[in-house]
Design a protein around this motif. Structure first.
Motif, mmCIF file in Angstrom:
data_model
loop_
_atom_site.group_PDB
_atom_site.id
_atom_site.type_symbol
_atom_site.label_atom_id
_atom_site.label_comp_id
_atom_site.label_asym_id
_atom_site.label_seq_id
_atom_site.Cartn_x
_atom_site.Cartn_y
_atom_site.Cartn_z
ATOM 1 N N UNK A 36 0.836 -1.198 0.000
ATOM 2 C CA UNK A 36 0.000 0.000 0.000
ATOM 3 C C UNK A 36 0.872 1.250 0.000
ATOM 4 N N UNK A 37 0.362 2.311 -0.584
ATOM 5 C CA UNK A 37 1.129 3.544 -0.707
ATOM 6 C C UNK A 37 1.020 4.420 0.537
ATOM 7 N N UNK A 38 0.165 4.045 1.475
ATOM 8 C CA UNK A 38 -0.002 4.822 2.705
ATOM 9 C C UNK A 38 -0.221 3.875 3.882
ATOM 10 N N UNK A 39 -0.070 4.356 5.108
ATOM 11 C CA UNK A 39 -0.247 3.479 6.279
ATOM 12 C C UNK A 39 -1.659 2.902 6.365
ATOM 13 N N UNK A 40 -1.725 1.635 6.732
ATOM 14 C CA UNK A 40 -2.990 0.924 6.894
ATOM 15 C C UNK A 40 -3.395 0.971 8.361
ATOM 16 N N UNK A 41 -4.698 1.056 8.625
ATOM 17 C CA UNK A 41 -5.164 1.071 10.016
ATOM 18 C C UNK A 41 -5.541 -0.326 10.487
ATOM 19 N N UNK A 42 -6.494 -0.960 9.796
ATOM 20 C CA UNK A 42 -6.958 -2.268 10.261
ATOM 21 C C UNK A 42 -7.773 -2.954 9.180
ATOM 22 N N UNK A 43 -8.047 -4.243 9.395
ATOM 23 C CA UNK A 43 -9.028 -4.970 8.594
ATOM 24 C C UNK A 43 -10.363 -4.813 9.306
ATOM 25 N N UNK A 44 -11.264 -4.047 8.705
ATOM 26 C CA UNK A 44 -12.552 -3.785 9.350
ATOM 27 C C UNK A 44 -13.438 -5.016 9.346
ATOM 28 N N UNK A 45 -13.360 -5.824 8.300
ATOM 29 C CA UNK A 45 -14.213 -7.021 8.217
ATOM 30 C C UNK A 45 -13.714 -7.942 7.116
ATOM 31 N N UNK A 46 -14.002 -9.228 7.286
ATOM 32 C CA UNK A 46 -13.826 -10.216 6.224
ATOM 33 C C UNK A 46 -15.176 -10.886 6.013
ATOM 34 N N UNK A 47 -15.705 -10.820 4.795
ATOM 35 C CA UNK A 47 -16.951 -11.513 4.461
ATOM 36 C C UNK A 47 -16.603 -12.794 3.705
ATOM 37 N N UNK A 67 6.312 -5.010 12.015
ATOM 38 C CA UNK A 67 5.597 -5.998 12.813
ATOM 39 C C UNK A 67 4.087 -5.797 12.658
ATOM 40 N N UNK A 68 3.331 -6.783 13.086
ATOM 41 C CA UNK A 68 1.879 -6.752 12.947
ATOM 42 C C UNK A 68 1.278 -5.673 13.840
ATOM 43 N N UNK A 69 0.376 -4.895 13.265
ATOM 44 C CA UNK A 69 -0.360 -3.888 14.029
ATOM 45 C C UNK A 69 -1.752 -4.378 14.420
ATOM 46 N N UNK A 70 -2.385 -5.151 13.535
ATOM 47 C CA UNK A 70 -3.709 -5.715 13.835
ATOM 48 C C UNK A 70 -3.932 -6.929 12.954
ATOM 49 N N UNK A 71 -4.901 -7.758 13.314
ATOM 50 C CA UNK A 71 -5.190 -8.953 12.549
ATOM 51 C C UNK A 71 -6.677 -9.278 12.614
ATOM 52 N N UNK A 72 -7.121 -10.060 11.631
ATOM 53 C CA UNK A 72 -8.524 -10.468 11.550
ATOM 54 C C UNK A 72 -8.556 -11.868 10.958
ATOM 55 N N UNK A 73 -9.506 -12.698 11.443
ATOM 56 C CA UNK A 73 -9.590 -14.097 11.017
ATOM 57 C C UNK A 73 -11.009 -14.419 10.561
ATOM 58 N N UNK A 74 -11.111 -15.210 9.485
ATOM 59 C CA UNK A 74 -12.361 -15.835 9.066
ATOM 60 C C UNK A 74 -12.021 -17.226 8.565
ATOM 61 N N UNK A 75 -12.542 -18.267 9.264
ATOM 62 C CA UNK A 75 -12.206 -19.637 8.881
ATOM 63 C C UNK A 75 -10.716 -19.868 9.007
ATOM 64 N N UNK A 76 -10.082 -20.330 7.917
ATOM 65 C CA UNK A 76 -8.629 -20.544 7.953
ATOM 66 C C UNK A 76 -7.858 -19.405 7.286
ATOM 67 N N UNK A 77 -8.540 -18.278 7.050
ATOM 68 C CA UNK A 77 -7.890 -17.105 6.480
ATOM 69 C C UNK A 77 -7.568 -16.106 7.585
ATOM 70 N N UNK A 78 -6.293 -15.746 7.697
ATOM 71 C CA UNK A 78 -5.880 -14.682 8.612
ATOM 72 C C UNK A 78 -5.268 -13.564 7.775
ATOM 73 N N UNK A 79 -5.734 -12.348 8.012
ATOM 74 C CA UNK A 79 -5.175 -11.178 7.338
ATOM 75 C C UNK A 79 -4.506 -10.313 8.397
#
Length: 344
Positions: A51-62, A316-328
């Motif tokens: 990404x060209x700019x800082x990321x905040x978080x993964x708001x959701x995974x559908x 290092x990781x700032x935040x994470x989100x999981x759905x099933x076996x997918x982790x972002x």
């Protein structure tokens, strides 16, 4: 005599540096009294989104997409589960100092905490509605779905933060509860992350500076308190400073922030914690490049095992989100997509 003095002056700084280095190495390698189950070792990302700019978080995974927010208010990057960018949304919201985004498709809720503001945005039409809930600033949110939230926020007359329930439809608060421990420090020592797990219908609060997570019901009643596998059961910051200027209070910690649980998320009855605590069966040099993710069952707090995610480009990781076996995992300007093992 002069030669001895010059030699001593030359050697002394070297001895001091070597001594300090040895002391830091001893502290880094000191045992902490626990071990990790390393059934699953280092995972490699299946894709890295630059990404060209800082990321905040993964708001959701559908089931089809991931919604990733940046530091620009209202900007959402949409990718598929393989990390391929599909769309960049720019929702019509004002610039706000602090923001959290929750997505309950087709609605997105963008919440400004410093001056409490809620934007309800429709992701299909990209229209928005602005609300001003009655209440002071907030620091953490967890979405319960259907426009219902739990906030961690300040309350008038209390020098600490409380949990409150908020309903977007009625634009009103329904109850508030203090944490079991309060230090009248604005919530600095007891700071943490707030989550909601729909499978167990539990609200979770994971402390940053203490190896503990609390489970609450949706009425904000404390049900149970569980220890993480480390031995840091007490707060690692013991005091905070209160400053008053005119009618305003500010709270800062006396001590440098020492994180035990740096980031976390929950999904499908499991809690995933990026821990900063080194286990006795881990080498410091390994943890300088890789980050342990500890997994717990929410229903009973049982530790199920751990896996490791790598740093990417020294981030290092700032935040994470999981759905099933997918982790972002959100780093800083990069997002890593991982396939994780099953712990159920």
């Amino acid at each position: 005599m002069k030669q001895k003095t010059i030699l001593l002056v030359t050697i002394l700084p070297i001895l001091i540096i070597v001594g300090l280095w040895s002391l830091s190495e001893m502290k880094a390698s000191r045992d902490n009294g626990f071990q990790r189950k390393k059934s699953y070792l280092l995972l490699a990302p299946s894709h890295i989104l630059q990404c060209s700019q800082p990321i905040k978080e993964v708001a959701a995974i559908t089931n089809s997409f991931a919604y990733i927010t940046t530091l620009s208010p209202g900007q959402i990057i949409v990718t598929d589960h393989n990390g391929i960018e599909k769309q960049v949304m720019r929702l019509n919201v004002d610039s706000i100092d602090f923001q959290e985004t929750a997505i309950d498709f087709p609605d997105a809720y963008i919440i400004g905490g410093n001056k409490l503001t809620v934007y309800k945005c429709n992701l299909e039409t990209q229209t928005s509605q602005k609300l001003h809930p009655p209440g002071p600033m907030l620091t953490r949110i967890a979405s319960l779905g259907n426009g219902k939230f739990v906030f961690r926020q300040f309350k008038n007359g209390i020098r600490d933060q409380v949990f409150t329930r908020y309903n977007v439809r009625s634009n009103s608060f329904h109850s508030s509860k203090l944490l079991p421990q309060s230090f009248n420090d604005g919530g600095v020592i007891t700071d943490g992350m707030l989550h909601y797990d729909s499978v167990t219908n539990r609200i979770l609060y994971v402390y940053f500076r203490r190896g503990v997570f609390e489970c609450l019901d949706t009425a904000l009643n404390l049900l149970s308190s569980y220890k993480t596998i480390d031995t840091f059961s007490t707060f690692q910051n013991t005091s905070a400073r209160i400053k008053q200027r005119y009618s305003f209070l500010s709270f800062t910690s006396h001590d440098p922030a020492k994180f035990i649980n740096y980031s976390s998320c929950c999904a499908d009855g499991l809690l995933y914690v990026f821990s900063m605590a080194r286990a006795d069966n881990e080498k410091p040099e390994y943890l300088s490049k890789n980050m342990p993710i500890d997994v717990y069952a929410i229903k009973n707090g049982k530790y199920l095992g751990s896996f490791y995610l790598p740093m990417i480009a020294h981030e290092k990781i700032q935040s994470l989100k999981v759905l099933g076996n997918l982790l972002i995992a959100v780093y800083y300007t990069q997002v890593g997509y991982y396939k994780i093992p099953s712990f159920s």
